[in-house]
Design an enzyme around this catalytic site. Structure first.
Site, mmCIF file in Angstrom:
data_model
loop_
_atom_site.group_PDB
_atom_site.id
_atom_site.type_symbol
_atom_site.label_atom_id
_atom_site.label_comp_id
_atom_site.label_asym_id
_atom_site.label_seq_id
_atom_site.Cartn_x
_atom_site.Cartn_y
_atom_site.Cartn_z
ATOM 1 N N GLY A 1 -4.693 96.377 6.171
ATOM 2 C CA GLY A 1 -6.045 96.201 6.709
ATOM 3 C C GLY A 1 -6.494 94.763 6.930
ATOM 4 O O GLY A 1 -7.657 94.535 7.253
ATOM 5 N N ASP B 1 -2.753 103.669 11.548
ATOM 6 C CA ASP B 1 -1.484 103.377 10.859
ATOM 7 C C ASP B 1 -0.878 104.671 10.316
ATOM 8 O O ASP B 1 -1.572 105.654 10.059
ATOM 9 C CB ASP B 1 -1.670 102.390 9.710
ATOM 10 C CG ASP B 1 -0.365 101.623 9.406
ATOM 11 O OD1 ASP B 1 -0.285 100.421 9.737
ATOM 12 O OD2 ASP B 1 0.592 102.232 8.854
ATOM 13 N N ASP C 1 0.808 108.623 13.449
ATOM 14 C CA ASP C 1 1.833 107.897 14.189
ATOM 15 C C ASP C 1 1.323 107.642 15.604
ATOM 16 O O ASP C 1 1.077 108.595 16.360
ATOM 17 C CB ASP C 1 3.110 108.763 14.215
ATOM 18 C CG ASP C 1 4.278 108.056 14.866
ATOM 19 O OD1 ASP C 1 4.071 107.093 15.628
ATOM 20 O OD2 ASP C 1 5.419 108.484 14.601
ATOM 21 N N ASP D 1 0.014 95.066 15.633
ATOM 22 C CA ASP D 1 0.856 94.358 14.654
ATOM 23 C C ASP D 1 1.878 95.360 14.107
ATOM 24 O O ASP D 1 2.451 95.164 13.041
ATOM 25 C CB ASP D 1 -0.031 93.787 13.529
ATOM 26 C CG ASP D 1 0.672 92.699 12.730
ATOM 27 O OD1 ASP D 1 1.619 92.080 13.255
ATOM 28 O OD2 ASP D 1 0.280 92.470 11.562
ATOM 29 N N TRP E 1 -5.827 92.565 9.402
ATOM 30 C CA TRP E 1 -6.293 92.311 10.781
ATOM 31 C C TRP E 1 -7.614 93.034 11.031
ATOM 32 O O TRP E 1 -8.492 92.494 11.688
ATOM 33 C CB TRP E 1 -5.253 92.780 11.806
ATOM 34 C CG TRP E 1 -4.144 91.804 12.043
ATOM 35 C CD1 TRP E 1 -3.581 90.969 11.122
ATOM 36 C CD2 TRP E 1 -3.467 91.544 13.281
ATOM 37 N NE1 TRP E 1 -2.600 90.220 11.712
ATOM 38 C CE2 TRP E 1 -2.496 90.555 13.018
ATOM 39 C CE3 TRP E 1 -3.573 92.074 14.558
ATOM 40 C CZ2 TRP E 1 -1.645 90.056 14.017
ATOM 41 C CZ3 TRP E 1 -2.725 91.592 15.560
ATOM 42 C CH2 TRP E 1 -1.776 90.592 15.294
ATOM 43 N N LYS F 1 2.684 92.047 18.531
ATOM 44 C CA LYS F 1 3.800 91.418 17.840
ATOM 45 C C LYS F 1 5.102 91.893 18.490
ATOM 46 O O LYS F 1 5.219 93.063 18.859
ATOM 47 C CB LYS F 1 3.773 91.881 16.378
ATOM 48 C CG LYS F 1 4.806 91.175 15.536
ATOM 49 C CD LYS F 1 5.314 91.878 14.337
ATOM 50 C CE LYS F 1 4.540 92.583 13.335
ATOM 51 N NZ LYS F 1 4.258 91.780 12.166
HETATM 52 C C1 LIG Z 1 3.111 94.210 9.512
HETATM 53 S S1 LIG Z 1 2.302 95.690 9.060
HETATM 54 C C2 LIG Z 1 0.673 95.422 9.648
HETATM 55 C C3 LIG Z 1 -0.157 94.476 8.834
HETATM 56 C C4 LIG Z 1 -1.607 94.513 9.236
HETATM 57 N N1 LIG Z 1 -1.802 93.984 10.583
HETATM 58 C C5 LIG Z 1 -2.470 93.746 8.286
HETATM 59 O O1 LIG Z 1 -3.032 92.733 8.686
HETATM 60 O O2 LIG Z 1 -2.637 94.168 7.150
HETATM 61 C C6 LIG Z 1 2.964 96.814 10.222
HETATM 62 C C7 LIG Z 1 2.379 98.198 10.162
HETATM 63 O O3 LIG Z 1 2.784 98.944 11.306
HETATM 64 C C8 LIG Z 1 2.735 100.299 10.935
HETATM 65 N N2 LIG Z 1 3.418 101.124 11.933
HETATM 66 C C9 LIG Z 1 4.717 101.063 12.317
HETATM 67 N N3 LIG Z 1 4.989 102.010 13.225
HETATM 68 C C10 LIG Z 1 3.834 102.677 13.448
HETATM 69 C C11 LIG Z 1 3.480 103.768 14.291
HETATM 70 N N4 LIG Z 1 4.379 104.369 15.079
HETATM 71 N N5 LIG Z 1 2.200 104.214 14.263
HETATM 72 C C12 LIG Z 1 1.291 103.630 13.454
HETATM 73 N N6 LIG Z 1 1.566 102.586 12.631
HETATM 74 C C13 LIG Z 1 2.823 102.110 12.631
HETATM 75 C C14 LIG Z 1 3.401 100.308 9.570
HETATM 76 O O4 LIG Z 1 3.092 101.469 8.850
HETATM 77 C C15 LIG Z 1 2.828 99.022 8.954
HETATM 78 O O5 LIG Z 1 1.737 99.297 8.121
#
Ligand SMILES: C[S@@+](CC[C@H](N)C(=O)[O-])C[C@H]1O[C@@H](n2cnc3c(N)ncnc32)[C@H](O)[C@@H]1O
Length: 205
Positions: A65, A82, A98, A120, A67, A160
């Site tokens: 959370g 997420d 998802d 992200d 961002w 990203k």
């Molecule tokens: C680097 S973390 C994000 C950090 C976040 N921006 C923060 O500031 O706390 C990447 C996130 O992408 C999510 N993610 C990956 N594939 C996803 C998808 N298909 N749908 C939703 N979330 C996804 C992962 O569960 C993970 O929590």
């Protein structure tokens, strides 16, 4: 002084992660400022440099959370998505699911006006650079396809990626749809990481 912890039973990569977290200035800073992740400082820098946050924002890959916390300070409303659950935040509506599932996209399509799409999202990395690159590019492409459906004229898109063979073609597909498209490697993004952000401003419908 380097902090040490007892990390018996952890794999080598987990031990490295724990040690890095303990010595990382952004982890310390995140605690000090009340951010849920060090990633918050990446978005702060992106926004300071490119002024992307305003209006209604969708934050894809939001957990835990960081961002969303930053976006909520600059935007009227934030919708966060997420796979993992996050604790509630003021001014943030969270959808657990998802993003690659149509049912999640359908929920987001009900939002009347969207000014900013952030992604992200990152796949679970396997350590094979080319595979991790292809996996994140697929997420970034889906985020871009979605952004094209929902962004208002003049809207902004930040995603990203991990640098690799598909990066140039991806950026090429963004360019005709935005006034400006830039690369950004925030200071909080680890130098040794292939992670980089694409900042696209001024969506043209
Ligand atoms: C680097 S973390 C994000 C950090 C976040 N921006 C923060 O500031 O706390 C990447 C996130 O992408 C999510 N993610 C990956 N594939 C996803 C998808 N298909 N749908 C939703 N979330 C996804 C992962 O569960 C993970 O929590």
């Amino acid at each position: 002084m380097r902090k040490r912890v007892l990390n018996k039973g952890l794999s080598e990569s987990s031990k490295k992660w724990v040690q890095r977290q303990l010595t990382d200035v952004y982890v310390e800073k995140a605690k000090e400022y009340g951010y849920r992740s060090r990633a918050a400082f990446k978005l702060i820098e992106i926004n300071t440099r490119y002024d992307v946050l305003n209006g209604v924002c969708i934050d894809l890959g939001a957990a835990p959370g960081g961002w969303s916390q930053v976006a909520a300070k600059f935007c009227k409303r934030v919708y966060a998505v997420d796979l993992l659950q996050i604790d509630m935040l003021d001014n943030v509506e969270f959808i657990c699911g998802d993003f690659t599932n149509q049912s999640v996209v359908d929920k987001l399509l009900n939002i009347a006006r969207v000014d900013v799409v952030l992604s992200d999202m990152a796949p679970n990395t396997c350590g094979i650079k080319s595979t991790d690159h292809l996996r994140i590019m697929e997420l970034a492409r889906q985020a871009f396809d979605f952004a094209q459906m929902v962004l208002t004229d003049g809207g902004n898109f930040v995603t990203k990626i991990f640098q690799g063979v598909e990066e140039t073609d991806f950026v090429k597909t963004l360019k005709p749809r935005f006034k400006t498209v830039k690369y950004c490697k925030p200071s909080a993004s680890r130098r040794e990481s292939v992670e980089i952000y694409i900042v696209a401003k001024g969506f043209q419908k």
